[in-house]
Design a protein around this motif. Structure first.
Motif, short mmCIF file in Angstrom:
data_model
loop_
_atom_site.label_atom_id
_atom_site.label_comp_id
_atom_site.label_asym_id
_atom_site.label_seq_id
_atom_site.Cartn_x
_atom_site.Cartn_y
_atom_site.Cartn_z
N VAL A 91 0.85 -1.19 0.00
CA VAL A 91 0.00 0.00 0.00
C VAL A 91 0.89 1.24 0.00
CG1 VAL A 91 -1.84 -1.17 1.29
CG2 VAL A 91 -0.14 0.19 2.53
N ILE A 92 0.28 2.37 -0.24
CA ILE A 92 0.95 3.67 -0.13
C ILE A 92 0.19 4.50 0.89
CG2 ILE A 92 1.61 5.78 -1.34
CD1 ILE A 92 1.82 4.07 -3.89
N HIS A 93 0.83 4.82 1.99
CA HIS A 93 0.26 5.57 3.11
C HIS A 93 -0.79 4.72 3.83
CE1 HIS A 93 -1.35 8.84 5.58
NE2 HIS A 93 -0.21 9.49 5.32
N ALA A 94 -0.30 3.80 4.64
CA ALA A 94 -1.15 2.83 5.33
C ALA A 94 -2.27 3.48 6.15
CB ALA A 94 -0.29 1.94 6.23
N GLN A 110 -6.07 2.27 5.47
CA GLN A 110 -6.83 1.56 6.50
C GLN A 110 -8.07 2.32 6.92
OE1 GLN A 110 -3.65 1.08 9.33
NE2 GLN A 110 -2.99 -0.87 8.46
N VAL A 141 0.29 -4.48 6.66
CA VAL A 141 0.57 -4.08 5.28
C VAL A 141 2.07 -3.87 5.10
CG1 VAL A 141 -1.66 -2.93 4.99
CG2 VAL A 141 0.31 -1.62 5.83
N ASP A 153 4.01 -0.90 3.64
CA ASP A 153 3.84 0.46 3.14
C ASP A 153 5.06 0.84 2.31
OD1 ASP A 153 3.38 3.18 2.74
OD2 ASP A 153 2.38 3.39 4.68
N GLU A 213 7.57 3.48 3.53
CA GLU A 213 8.65 3.11 4.45
C GLU A 213 9.89 2.71 3.66
OE1 GLU A 213 7.61 0.27 7.43
OE2 GLU A 213 5.66 1.21 7.84
N LEU A 260 2.65 7.94 9.51
CA LEU A 260 2.93 6.51 9.52
C LEU A 260 3.26 5.99 10.91
CD1 LEU A 260 2.93 6.92 6.46
CD2 LEU A 260 5.03 5.58 6.33
#
Length: 939
Positions: free
Chosen positions: A50-53, A57, A66, A68, A71, A351
């Motif tokens: 994902v991008i920007h958990a 969420q 996930v 991310d 990160e 994050l």
């Protein structure tokens, strides 16, 4: 060493929008699903990419493990930023920007491969010396990217190694320099300023006569001062597009060079600080020389503190060890180690939570300076020393105000030349800087600073720990220190912060006097609360318990509690003053024997005692004296506005009636030259006509002088105004929607949805109330997402404001909802912002502070005072639209009652129409349909 390789995680890819999601499974199946379907589909799958958990969420309504990609980005490209969306990440990696959710999900593994490729290709760089051991350590704490990172570094079997976390052993040391002599005072000629500007612009630049005239005009502020206390002040209003930044940099840089002294450039917003820093590449293209000549400066609490970082690392749990590892990576390449708006991405706090970063920065008054084991590598001392030798220091209004109030920060000399950009905010900045707050939180924070940790996991160092070696060498410090430690216990402790927040404790809300101890501070706070609750107007809404009431007339119980607290504070400030005096006396009595390290420590401790304890207590006692003293007569002009505020805490607040008087006295009178500049110094730039035009325009300038403090200077300010070069009548439209009922949230949401769709996105919606923003967001999000217009919102999305603006800037057809406070923080040139919508006329909040200032600062014309505030706000909001010559945009105000007298806030010739919603939508579609560069309006 094993061969480096790209090892992609065996994970599905997940992209979520409002109402639906796209999943690319490990076997290549692409699924577009509703949110409920996506939740069920994810259950049997491994953790997805994902991008920007937090945002994913929240939109999914499901907390799940996930991977991310942000990160991985933070590890592979430390101290670099990207907008935290698929499009933002693609742009940062110079990859094809996806235009659909399906394209984003399909490209995600490619972006991961690109990031791992960066590590693979740079595995031998110095920045990656400790990368493998650090990644292995983070992997042991559960970091899911560790295996792929280690493979890319060619070290799949690397052992965990904490060496990469030990920044106090890695970062370079700073070197002390000789003190800088005072500057000379040679003037900057107007032609010299024009020549410098032309050099910065280059030979191929488009001629901008107004910019050269502006540079010439503001150079007057750099003339030698003729009289003590009477600076040369230039009030310069430069319409958007004039190029004022380079316009004032031209004479400022010339003055700094020829006089060997600094010019401080102060802004109100962080974004403009960074924007100015980027503009200075034109002045000095060489990055090494530019780093020596230009320094961006903030308060100490914005910078990484190695001692606090080491303490946090020692107490870190496995989950926070991952974040600390990424902080270590960032610190290796950071330009200035600013964690709040520097090169640490704004989404880092999203994050890993907002609680980590405050633990690793310098906390006000806690620095032990030369006693710190990491002092020679201190990131803050690095910035301070660079600023001492710089030509241009880019600061913010708050720092400059604090420097003035305290007679200098960490610098040996207070600057003599200032440029205040965003000058329309000088009043607000001075109001914040010179206000006094006597609250439970403020007193509890002072107790923590004096006594240190009193239980829990806090690592706060108390005063005794800071002074222990000095007390061992000088027993005259012991008695006053002991007295301070005893007297400090009258202040509220951690229990106040933990248990007595008003909105969090229903028992307190019902019976405040039963919920406090017998200490004078808590008894006073209880008396304040009782007075606030008793005087709250019956019509005043008590949403979340917020109440404001006048202090006077103060009841007997409050007067008695204030007198008791004042005596207790006197017993605290007396030994603090003795302690301060005896410490400072050593600088003189032991001048021949004190080494440099001890001298610097004593100076720093003296500053901390004064700023962190003695000065605040003295200010609190002035407030208490106002409680116990005579009650002012109705109609008396106060020097300070005093009121009680009950919200998440209870506080007695004191604001200067006119804070610009303090600004003029503490900054203006001490300076030799001031430039105060903005696109909106006056509430209207529309040329006036008729017999009274000259007098009316003079009145607008006098109002600007009053708002900026120039009216209080010994010498009159020079006035200069430069019109925007933009063709506003052609490039913009202003529409007032006249058929939306007030306080009808459903109708308001319908209007926003229709307006945003008509513009095809690129829209900023500004609200005066958070509740309405959330209500409108909930109603319009599904329709906008279905039309392919991503919607983001302050107070809704799991992103901070900086991240939201980054996303909005990066996503050409996105829409953003924010409160009125975002008006100055959104600077988005081009097609990404083409529609601004205000949900109502931005009248000033009718609170106590505004009421008193309106009565005494309005010159007998309170309606004009209110109108001027509104026109300034309208000008500032409208100014967001057009930032370049090829921009086009529409400004919409949804308020059938908007008075016509406010409409001269807009540039001359701009069409202003009062229309029904249907006609407004048609106008917007037609306006943008005539421009082929705009996004396609949606039906």
């Amino acid at each position: 060493m094993a061969a480096a390789t790209i090892l992609l995680p065996d994970a599905p890819c997940l992209v979520v929008a409002y109402g639906h999601a796209v999943i690319l499974s490990g076997d290549g199946e692409l699924m577009t699903l509703t949110i409920n379907e996506a939740r069920h589909a994810l259950k049997p799958l491994p953790p997805p990419l994902v991008i920007h958990a937090p945002s994913v969420q929240k939109r999914l309504g499901l907390s799940l493990p996930v991977l991310d990609v942000l990160e991985l980005f933070a590890f592979a490209r430390p101290a670099q930023n990207c907008a935290p969306t698929p499009a933002g990440l693609a742009r940062a990696l110079d990859e094809t920007v996806p235009t659909t959710l399906e394209a984003a999900a399909s490209a995600m593994q490619n972006w991961v491969a690109a990031l791992l490729g960066i590590l693979l290709q740079g595995r031998d760089l110095p920045m990656n010396r400790h990368a493998a051991g650090l990644a292995a350590l983070m992997g042991g704490a559960g970091w899911p990217w560790a295996r792929s990172v280690l493979a890319a570094l060619g070290a799949p079997a690397a052992r965990p190694d904490p060496a990469g976390l030990k920044l106090w052993s890695i970062l370079p040391e700073w070197e002390e320099q000789a003190p800088r002599p005072p500057p000379t005072a040679f003037p900057v000629g107007t032609e010299a300023a024009r020549t410098r500007l032309a050099q910065m612009l280059g030979t191929g630049a488009e001629p901008r006569p107004a910019q050269a005239d502006y540079a010439s005009a503001v150079s007057a502020a750099f003339a030698p001062r003729d009289q003590e206390g009477a600076p040369h002040c230039v009030l310069a209003e430069a319409g958007t597009g004039t190029g004022k930044t380079l316009g004032y940099i031209a004479p400022a840089s010339l003055w700094a060079e020829q006089n060997d002294g600094p010019v401080w450039i102060a802004t109100y917003t962080r974004h403009l600080q960074r924007q100015i820093e980027q503009e200075l590449e034109r002045l000095e293209p060489d990055p090494v020389r530019r780093r020596a000549r230009v320094v961006l400066r903030k308060g100490r609490e914005n910078y990484l503190c190695l001692l606090n970082y080491e303490d946090a690392l020692g107490a870190a749990r496995a989950s926070s060890l991952i974040a600390m590892g990424l902080i270590a990576r960032w610190a290796l390449l950071s330009g200035d180690h600013d964690v709040t708006g520097g090169d640490l991405p704004g989404w880092f706090a999203d994050l890993f939570g907002n609680s980590l970063l405050p633990t690793i920065v310098d906390r006000r008054g806690e620095c032990i300076h030369a006693a710190c084991a990491h002092w020679k590598r201190c990131t803050i001392e690095q910035v301070v020393r660079r600023a001492r030798g710089a030509d241009l220091v880019i600061a913010n209004h708050a720092l400059v105000m604090a420097q003035a109030a305290w007679g200098g920060l960490d610098d040996s000399q207070v600057p003599t030349r200032y440029v205040f950009d965003e000058g329309h905010h000088v009043f607000d900045a001075a109001d914040s800087a010179f206000a006094v707050e006597l609250s439970g939180a403020a007193m509890a924070e002072l107790r923590r600073w004096l006594l240190g940790a009193e239980g829990g996991r806090s690592r706060a160092r108390g005063l005794a720990r800071r002074l222990d070696d000095f007390c061992a060498a000088d027993d005259t410090l012991v008695a006053p220190l002991d007295a301070v430690l005893i007297a400090a216990r009258v202040l509220p402790g951690e229990a106040w912060l933990a248990n007595r927040r008003l909105s969090e404790n229903p028992d307190w809300a019902e019976n405040p006097l039963d919920q406090v101890g017998t200490a004078p501070a808590e008894q006073f706070l209880a008396a304040l609360d009782a007075a606030a609750r008793a005087r709250a107007a019956s019509a005043e809404p008590e949403q979340k318990g917020r109440i404001e009431v006048d202090l006077h007339p103060a009841g007997d119980a409050l007067v008695s509690a204030a007198a008791t607290l004042d005596r207790a504070l006197e017993r605290l400030v007396a030994p603090l003053t003795v302690l301060h005096q005896r410490l400072i006396a050593r600088l003189d009595s032991e001048a021949d024997t004190l080494d440099e390290r001890d001298r610097q420590r004593i100076e720093a401790l003296g500053r901390s005692l004064a700023r962190r304890a003695i000065d605040p207590i003295t200010a609190w006692r002035r407030l208490l004296a106002a409680v116990t003293g005579p009650t002012p007569a109705p109609g008396d002009r106060p020097s300070r506005v005093l009121f009680i505020q009950r919200d998440r805490d209870i506080a007695l607040l004191g604001h200067l009636l006119d804070p610009t008087e303090a600004f003029a006295e503490l900054i203006g009178a001490q300076a030799h030259g001031l430039v105060i500049t903005s696109a909106t110094l006056r509430d209207s730039a529309t040329p006036l006509s008729g017999p009274d035009a000259e007098a009316a325009m003079d009145a607008k300038w006098r109002a600007a002088e009053a708002r900026t403090g120039a009216a209080h200077l010994a010498a009159p300010a020079m006035r200069a105004a430069f019109a925007s070069p933009f063709d506003y009548p052609h490039q913009t439209r202003v529409i007032i929607v006249r058929d939306i009922p007030i306080n009808n949230e459903e109708a308001l949401a319908s209007a926003y949805r229709s307006l945003f769709l008509a513009a095809g996105g690129g829209a900023l919606g500004l609200f005066t109330a958070i509740a309405r923003l959330r209500g409108v967001h909930q109603r319009i999000a599904p329709a906008l997402e279905e039309a392919g217009l991503p919607l983001y919102a302050q107070h809704v999305d799991a992103m901070n404001n900086a991240s939201l603006v980054d996303v909005f800037r990066a996503e050409q057809n996105a829409c953003l909802l924010g409160t009125d406070a975002m008006r100055d923080g959104v600077d988005v040139p081009g097609n990404a912002l083409r529609l601004v919508v205000l949900e109502r006329t931005p009248w000033p909040r009718p609170d106590i502070l505004h009421r008193v200032r309106r009565n005494f600062l309005a010159g007998g014309a309170p309606r004009d005072y209110d109108d001027a505030i509104v026109r300034l706000r309208l000008r500032q909001a409208f100014g967001r639209l057009i930032r370049r010559a090829d921009d086009r945009g529409v400004f919409v105000l949804i308020d059938r009652a908007a008075p016509s007298r406010l409409l001269n806030a807009f540039p001359e010739g701009v069409p202003v129409q009062r229309l029904g919603l249907a006609a407004a939508i048609a106008q917007i579609r037609d306006f943008f349909a005539s421009d082929p560069h705009r996004g396609d309006p949606k039906p």
